[in-house]
Every structure is written in C-alpha cells, then in structure tokens.
Write an enzyme that holds these catalytic residues in place. Structure first.
Site, mmCIF file in Angstrom:
data_model
loop_
_atom_site.group_PDB
_atom_site.id
_atom_site.type_symbol
_atom_site.label_atom_id
_atom_site.label_comp_id
_atom_site.label_asym_id
_atom_site.label_seq_id
_atom_site.Cartn_x
_atom_site.Cartn_y
_atom_site.Cartn_z
ATOM 1 N N TYR A 76 0.841 -1.206 0.000
ATOM 2 C CA TYR A 76 0.000 0.000 0.000
ATOM 3 C C TYR A 76 0.876 1.256 0.000
ATOM 4 C CZ TYR A 76 -3.953 3.032 0.806
ATOM 5 O OH TYR A 76 -4.905 3.995 0.651
ATOM 6 N N PHE A 128 -8.903 19.467 -25.710
ATOM 7 C CA PHE A 128 -9.138 18.034 -25.671
ATOM 8 C C PHE A 128 -10.342 17.830 -24.751
ATOM 9 C CE2 PHE A 128 -8.811 13.599 -24.476
ATOM 10 C CZ PHE A 128 -8.885 13.058 -25.741
ATOM 11 N N THR A 129 -11.155 16.835 -25.065
ATOM 12 C CA THR A 129 -12.453 16.653 -24.398
ATOM 13 C C THR A 129 -12.342 16.622 -22.880
ATOM 14 O OG1 THR A 129 -12.155 14.287 -24.736
ATOM 15 C CG2 THR A 129 -13.491 15.453 -26.368
ATOM 16 N N ASP A 219 0.592 18.821 -21.843
ATOM 17 C CA ASP A 219 -0.107 17.542 -21.903
ATOM 18 C C ASP A 219 0.875 16.612 -22.604
ATOM 19 O OD1 ASP A 219 -1.490 15.263 -22.594
ATOM 20 O OD2 ASP A 219 -3.385 16.313 -22.917
ATOM 21 N N LYS A 262 -0.747 6.018 -23.849
ATOM 22 C CA LYS A 262 -0.377 6.248 -25.258
ATOM 23 C C LYS A 262 1.137 6.056 -25.413
ATOM 24 C CE LYS A 262 -4.497 8.456 -24.865
ATOM 25 N NZ LYS A 262 -5.275 8.448 -23.630
ATOM 26 N N ARG A 386 -14.649 12.410 -34.413
ATOM 27 C CA ARG A 386 -14.006 13.571 -33.783
ATOM 28 C C ARG A 386 -14.529 14.812 -34.511
ATOM 29 N NH1 ARG A 386 -11.540 12.451 -28.869
ATOM 30 N NH2 ARG A 386 -13.780 12.224 -28.745
ATOM 31 N N PHE A 453 -20.217 12.180 -26.417
ATOM 32 C CA PHE A 453 -19.835 11.270 -27.498
ATOM 33 C C PHE A 453 -19.631 9.832 -27.021
ATOM 34 C CE2 PHE A 453 -16.320 13.430 -25.590
ATOM 35 C CZ PHE A 453 -15.462 12.396 -25.252
HETATM 36 C C1 P61 Z 1 -7.849 8.860 -27.061
HETATM 37 F F1 P61 Z 1 -12.674 9.846 -27.250
HETATM 38 N N1 P61 Z 1 -7.137 10.116 -25.201
HETATM 39 O O1 P61 Z 1 -7.204 9.658 -27.767
HETATM 40 P P1 P61 Z 1 -7.032 9.250 -20.312
HETATM 41 N N2 P61 Z 1 -4.960 14.155 -23.188
HETATM 42 C C2 P61 Z 1 -4.897 13.649 -24.429
HETATM 43 C C3 P61 Z 1 -5.523 12.460 -24.722
HETATM 44 O O2 P61 Z 1 -5.460 11.986 -25.947
HETATM 45 C C4 P61 Z 1 -6.242 11.759 -23.694
HETATM 46 C C5 P61 Z 1 -6.267 12.333 -22.400
HETATM 47 C C6 P61 Z 1 -5.633 13.512 -22.176
HETATM 48 C C7 P61 Z 1 -7.863 9.102 -25.624
HETATM 49 C C8 P61 Z 1 -8.865 8.354 -24.758
HETATM 50 C C9 P61 Z 1 -10.130 9.135 -24.862
HETATM 51 O O3 P61 Z 1 -12.809 12.079 -25.871
HETATM 52 C C10 P61 Z 1 -12.038 11.060 -25.438
HETATM 53 O O4 P61 Z 1 -5.890 8.373 -19.927
HETATM 54 C C11 P61 Z 1 -4.163 14.396 -25.462
HETATM 55 O O5 P61 Z 1 -7.876 8.700 -21.402
HETATM 56 O O6 P61 Z 1 -7.819 9.690 -19.130
HETATM 57 C C12 P61 Z 1 -6.949 10.571 -23.965
HETATM 58 O O7 P61 Z 1 -6.298 10.560 -20.888
HETATM 59 C C13 P61 Z 1 -7.005 11.671 -21.276
HETATM 60 C C14 P61 Z 1 -10.939 8.994 -25.960
HETATM 61 C C15 P61 Z 1 -10.343 10.189 -24.017
HETATM 62 C C16 P61 Z 1 -11.894 9.949 -26.226
HETATM 63 C C17 P61 Z 1 -11.328 11.133 -24.288
HETATM 64 O O8 P61 Z 1 -8.445 7.887 -27.513
#
Ligand code: P61
Length: 462
Positions: A76, A128-129, A219, A262, A386, A453
C-alpha cells in the site's frame, strides 16, 4: 557506433504471442451497430475485426514489460516500483516531482483543481475533451490559441500544433495575466490530427510566458511522438536523439499531465508532474482523495513497473520510426486512393475529413458519426468520431459547436497490427467511398450530460 540501419522502416521486434481476431457477417455488424445506437463506443469488442477506436491503453507490451509485471511490489505504501518510476520520469522527462494517477484525466482533475480559480481563462493549443471538461468543472473557461492552420484539414503546415502567440497575447491583454493560471500545451495535438508543435514555437512561448509569469503545463500524452517530428522536420534537430528532444521540451515547461496509455506503451496509468514544491504538496495531498496514496495513485505496483520500462522503449528511435512509419504507410495508401485525409499525416492516427467524404450530410446530422458507423458495417473496423458530437454544445448558447474539423479517426494501436492489416483498412475505406452517395446522416436520440460522445445514441435518418 550507430547500429546498422535498414533501408525502410520495419517493426523493431518479433511477435511472441498472438490474439486471434474474429470476423463477422455484414448482417451481424448491421445488427450490432444498430444495437449500439450507431455509436462505436457502445459496440462490443467481440464484434470488432480491426480495432482503430483508440491508441489509448491498446498497445502491445514487450516481454520486458511483462517481466516487470512480475516484479510488482503490491505494498500500500512505499512500493519499490513507485521509486523506480520516479527515477525514470525524472531522468526522461526531468520534472522534479510526480504523483501517479490511474490515467490522464485523473492527473487533469488534480491539476485543474489546484491551479484554476472560478473565472480564470485557460489558453490551450486546441481543446481536448477531458482536459477542457476538467477546466470547466474547476470554474475555468478554455480559450483556443492554436494557429489557424490547425483548423484547416488541407493545410500542409508542418507544425499545426503551434501556439499563435498573438492570440495568446490578445487573451492576456483582455483578461489580465493574473486570470490566466497556466497555458495548456499539448504535444502532437490529438483533435487537430496528431499535429506537433515546433521547438522554435515552444521557445518563443517560453519567453512570452516568463515575461508574463504564466506557467506552461504540458499535456505530455504524445510528446515523445512530438519529439520525433521535431527531429524529422525542424532545422538543427536531425542529429539529436528523441530522448534529448523530449528533455528539452520538458525543460521549457513547468509540469505536465500524462496519460501513459499512449506514448508509454501501457494498458493503464498516468501521472501529474511539476517542478513547483507548493503545487506538488497540494497534488500529493489531493491525490489521496481521488486516486489513492501518493505512492500508487490508483495503480498497482506492477502497472508502475510496466510504465517505467515502457518509457524507456518509447524513447528509442527504432520504436518511433516504426510507429510513425506504419501510420504514414496507411495515410499514403488512403491519400493515393483519393480519400480526403488531414494533412500532414500525424503520428497516432489517420483522420478522414467527413465533410469532404459526405458533403451532402449537414454537420448537425453528424457526418463523421455516420461514417464511423459505415466503416464498422463495411468490415468490422472500429473507428471514432471527432467532430460535432465530440465538440459538444457551447455552454452559453446551448447549440452544437459545429467545429471546423469534422473527422473520423482511424487510430493505430502501437505494436499491434501489421502492414497487411493496413492494406485491408485501405480497401475497406475505399469500398465505403465508392458508395458514399448512399450514406445518410444521423439523429441524436439520447444525449448524456458530460462527454456526450461516449454514450450518445443515434438513429439513421432515412
Ligand atoms: C484517445 F474519445 N485520449 O485519444 P485518459 N490528453 C490527451 C488524450 O489523448 C487523452 C487524455 C488527455 C484518448 C482516450 C479518450 O474524448 C475522449 O488516460 C491528449 O484517457 O484519461 C486521452 O487521458 C485523457 C478517448 C479520451 C476519447 C477522451 O483515444
């Protein structure tokens, strides 16, 4: 001495374990997408042939990463894997402090709550979303300061991720630097098509931000891939390593949020990092509320170990050459077949321009959503919208935002598919293109409150 280089790119690994793919009939896929409300996020992966939904958490881990999983110290408090990961982040990214989080948005939550006060404005190189939602939930307003070229799918500008310093300055003049808690700078801007910023632009931004006392928060999700593009495209960087360029980027910024799912080649994980002692102290305290103790942040010890090894592998030239080479191969095939795609080809995905693909479908009938459903029906390839659905509604007017970019993302998981898969994808997209006149738009019949979405449902307009 430099290792011998192959004439073209090739995967810098061989395959040890495989996962069998399933194929379905067209009737089965039509039923599956109807049941999923024409939303690829609601389809089941058992019905998918080639999964291009995302490159997030979908990478194949190496044998060394899997070996690292066996070294998980599942304590832990004070797990050895935490200290190992801390050393790797410090070495490769260079930030003084870090806290692990379960994924990127966990880090965004911490950073937004710590740095944003209600009424603040947060400039960024495109939204970003999840990032924007956390800024809004903390009482802030996102302001887009990316260069105009980023909103034009046909512009071949090599650094469409650049910040327009004039746009930033206009915001700072309007609201005052004390209402701008930081600028959010994304590497390889996802929503723009995976487009990098240049080091020259970052240096200029750094100068501006120093003189106005505005931190730059990166980011870092795909910043190793951004570093590769700097090496490839920017004068003076051809002989610098990806690792060195990554460090130079981080050294010009004050901290970062990271989705390790990623660049870092893991199936789960993220972190928040920074140099400021006070901000770190707050993050370390807040992480225990939302994620877990500050030495695991919602992750198992084994996840942190796999991440540490993933960062090492991701920063090699061979990995990036093959990663970006594969995406470029697919993009060039599609472009040669006359498919309208975003230029230049980015690092993590090919983005198809749904406005050009389906010019007869109005943006409020969600052409990119409709097209993603058609790719699934055609051959079981799962992609992501997107465009207007992802952009959501303007909080002031309540109207759809109708963004300039209306795209379908064909996202390539790292180290998962082969060149032959890329050929099948091209054939399938071309087959849909041939029948594009018969494709209709969609009507949204269910709209969730947050990040619509992911769970929205649609019906086909006859
Ligand atoms: C993706 F449809 N991306 O591209 P988490 N910053 C950036 C990202 O690309 C990102 C996050 C923060 C995803 C997953 C995803 O609208 C969406 O680890 C540049 O996913 O929490 C994530 O990181 C967030 C898909 C997220 C989406 C949000 O597929």
């Amino acid at each position: 001495m430099e290792a011998e280089v192959k004439r073209t790119w090739a995967e810098p690994y061989k395959i040890k374990v495989v996962e069998l793919l399933t194929m379905t009939t067209r009737e089965e896929r039509e039923a599956a997408i109807r049941e999923a409300g024409y939303n690829t996020f609601l389809t089941r992966s058992k019905d998918v042939y080639i999964d291009l939904l995302t490159d997030s958490g979908t990478s194949a881990m190496s044998d060394k990463q899997w070996a690292g999983m066996m070294l998980g110290d599942e304590a832990y408090a004070g797990s050895e894997n935490f200290y190992h990961l801390e050393a790797v982040i410090n070495e490769y990214y260079g930030y003084k402090h870090f806290v692990p989080t379960h994924q990127g948005r966990g880090a965004e939550n911490l950073m937004s709550q710590i740095l944003i006060k209600p009424g603040d404005h947060i400039p960024g190189n495109m939204y970003f979303t999840t990032t924007r939602l956390h800024q809004e939930l903390a009482g802030g307003t996102f302001v887009d300061v990316i260069v105009d070229e980023a909103h034009d799918p046909d512009s071949a500008y090599p650094f469409k991720g650049n910040v327009d310093i004039d746009k930033l300055d206009r915001l700072v003049q309007k609201v005052g630097a004390d209402r701008v808690p930081y600028i959010s700078l994304e590497g390889n801007v996802n929503m723009a098509g995976g487009q990098p910023f240049s080091m020259a632009n970052l240096k200029e931004l750094h100068g501006y931000c120093c003189s106005h006392d505005i931190p730059i928060m990166l980011d870092a999700t795909r910043t190793i891939e951004n570093a590769w593009f700097i090496r490839e495209r920017e004068d003076g960087y051809a002989h610098r390593s990806v690792r060195e360029i990554l460090r130079e980027i981080c050294d010009l910024t004050d901290g970062c949020t990271m989705s390790a799912k990623k660049d870092a080649l893991v199936n789960i994980g993220g972190f928040f990092a920074c140099n400021d002692d006070e901000v770190f102290r707050k993050a370390q305290n807040l992480v225990v509320v939302y994620e877990g103790l500050h030495t695991y942040g919602g992750l198992a010890g084994r996840d942190m170990e796999a991440m540490a090894q993933g960062i090492r592998e991701a920063t090699t030239e061979e990995h990036q050459a093959a990663r970006i080479g594969q995406v470029r191969y697919l993009g060039e095939q599609l472009r040669n077949a006359g498919i309208p795609i975003v230029s230049p080809i980015g690092s993590h995905a090919i983005f198809i321009d749904a406005k050009q693909f389906l010019p007869h479908v109005d943006q409020d009938e969600y052409p990119a959503q409709a097209l993603a459903a058609e790719f699934f029906i055609e051959s079981g390839i799962r992609t992501m919208e997107r465009g207007n659905v992802s952009a959501g509604r303007d909080p002031e007017t309540g109207e759809n935002r109708r963004p300039p970019l209306e795209l379908v993302r064909l996202t390539i998981p790292r180290r998962v598919y082969t060149q032959a898969h890329m050929d099948v994808i091209t054939e399938s997209v071309v087959d849909v293109y041939k029948r594009r006149d018969q494709i209709h738009g969609l009507k949204m019949v269910y709209e969730p409150e947050y990040l619509r979405f992911f769970q929205a449902r649609f019906e086909q307009i006859p």
